[in-house]
Design a protein around this motif. Structure first.
Motif, PDB file in Angstrom:
ATOM      1  N   GLN A 301       0.844  -1.212   0.000  1.00 12.48           N
ATOM      2  CA  GLN A 301       0.000   0.000   0.000  1.00 12.48           C
ATOM      3  C   GLN A 301       0.869   1.249   0.000  1.00 12.48           C
ATOM      4  N   ASN A 302       1.990   1.151   0.683  1.00 15.10           N
ATOM      5  CA  ASN A 302       2.937   2.254   0.719  1.00 15.10           C
ATOM      6  C   ASN A 302       3.449   2.578  -0.689  1.00 15.10           C
ATOM      7  N   GLN A 303       3.694   1.543  -1.487  1.00 13.52           N
ATOM      8  CA  GLN A 303       4.152   1.761  -2.863  1.00 13.52           C
ATOM      9  C   GLN A 303       3.129   2.592  -3.641  1.00 13.52           C
ATOM     10  N   VAL A 304       1.850   2.326  -3.412  1.00 17.78           N
ATOM     11  CA  VAL A 304       0.816   3.068  -4.139  1.00 17.78           C
ATOM     12  C   VAL A 304       0.850   4.540  -3.715  1.00 17.78           C
ATOM     13  N   GLU A 305       0.992   4.778  -2.414  1.00 20.59           N
ATOM     14  CA  GLU A 305       1.072   6.159  -1.928  1.00 20.59           C
ATOM     15  C   GLU A 305       2.306   6.855  -2.517  1.00 20.59           C
TER      16      GLU A 305
END
Ligand code: NCD
Length: 325
Positions: A301-305
């Motif tokens: 999810q961090n990658q998406v942010e």
């Protein structure tokens, strides 16, 4: 001074005009240029976490998203990035455009170019498509994925996620696992991670490993547990079934048994390992939900942010260069 005004100052302090008119390949960036972009993206992460997320760095500029392949996260990430910087954003879905009527890639690009966009974000199923377009248009071209070739902003956002999780990229062992053969994400990541000083391993079955992989500047492994042994980062790739001609894997079930990441296999990696995946995930094929959804381990999810902030940094730097041209 408001938080946002402070933010703008910090951002413009770290802004350097891009070294080139286009971003086509992760290998075009040297270590200093890549680190500058990551530093700038860090500022945009902070901005994106505020209530007021918009700046006018790209005010008056037009960003065109030209996607010839389906995409949810990459297209919306570029769209948000453009809008948060104040650009006018147009999404051209090639399936509903004249391309469906037989117009060639170049005709489409030349037509769009006549509308005077400043930034053209291109995704296409053919390797080299973005580079070809960049020779035909007057604006900046950003490669958002060309066939099996490159996806440079994905590699940048991955590097940003890694650097924020570990405080560095240099010296880390990153194992990129799975369908390397069809993966533009793997190609761009090997290039950028090498530039940033990481040790890169490519881990996958021989049928999904490009024959020249040993010349990419990475260690090649055909045993999953050995391949991820001691790695600080395990990056899983999607099994790209739509790009496969013929049966390169026996069945998705058997694939998971040997190449799917679950807790048992992950135990071979370094303590404190972080798991990444560019998405979209095939749960139960290359990755088990238990690992993908574990907030202690997963950076997914961090990658998406990070994707939105990273693309803001790329767009702002490219536009800064356009201004100076
Ligand atoms: C990747 C892509 O399209 O290249 N996804 C993405 O950009 N988030 C990887 C993939 O399709 O598996």
């Amino acid at each position: 001074m408001t938080a946002t005004a402070q933010g703008i100052e910090a951002i413009t302090d770290r802004m350097f005009p891009f070294h080139s008119r286009h971003l086509l390949s992760a290998g075009d960036l040297n270590a200093v240029q890549a680190a500058d972009l990551l530093d700038l993206a860090d500022q945009f992460v902070a901005l994106n976490r505020q209530t007021n997320k918009t700046l006018d760095l790209l005010k008056g500029r037009t960003l065109m998203n030209l996607f010839f392949e389906n995409s949810t996260r990459t297209q919306s990430s570029f769209e948000l990035a453009g809008k948060r910087l104040g650009a006018d954003v147009v999404n051209m879905n090639a399936k509903t455009s004249s391309v469906a009527k037989g117009e060639t890639l170049i005709d489409t690009a030349v037509t769009l170019n006549a509308m005077r966009p400043d930034l053209l974000v291109v995704r296409h199923s053919s390797s080299g498509a973005a580079a070809l377009l960049s020779q035909k248009v007057g604006c900046s071209v950003i490669n958002a994925g060309d066939g099996q070739h490159e996806h440079p902003t994905q590699a940048l956002l991955d590097a940003l996620s890694i650097r924020r999780a570990f405080g560095r990229v240099s010296g880390l062992t990153v194992a990129i696992c799975g369908d390397i053969l069809h993966s533009r994400v793997a190609r761009s990541n090997v290039a950028l991670l090498n530039t940033l000083g990481a040790h890169v391993r490519l881990v996958g079955p021989p049928t999904l490993m490009p024959s020249a992989a040993d010349r990419w500047g990475a260690e090649v492994h055909h045993d999953f547990r050995k391949g991820i042994a001691g790695a600080e980062v395990v990056m899983m790739l999607r099994l790209q079934l739509e790009r496969m001609q013929g049966a390169l894997v026996p069945s998705t079930r058997e694939y998971f048994r040997f190449w799917g990441l679950d807790r048992e296999k992950l135990a071979f990696a370094a303590p404190g390992v972080r798991v990444m995946h560019p998405g979209p995930m095939n749960r139960g094929v290359e990755i088990d939900s238990e690992v993908a959804d574990d907030p202690e381990v997963s950076l997914i999810q961090n990658q998406v942010e990070m994707g939105v902030a990273m693309r803001m940094a790329v767009l702002a730097s490219l536009a800064a260069r356009l201004e100076n041209a």
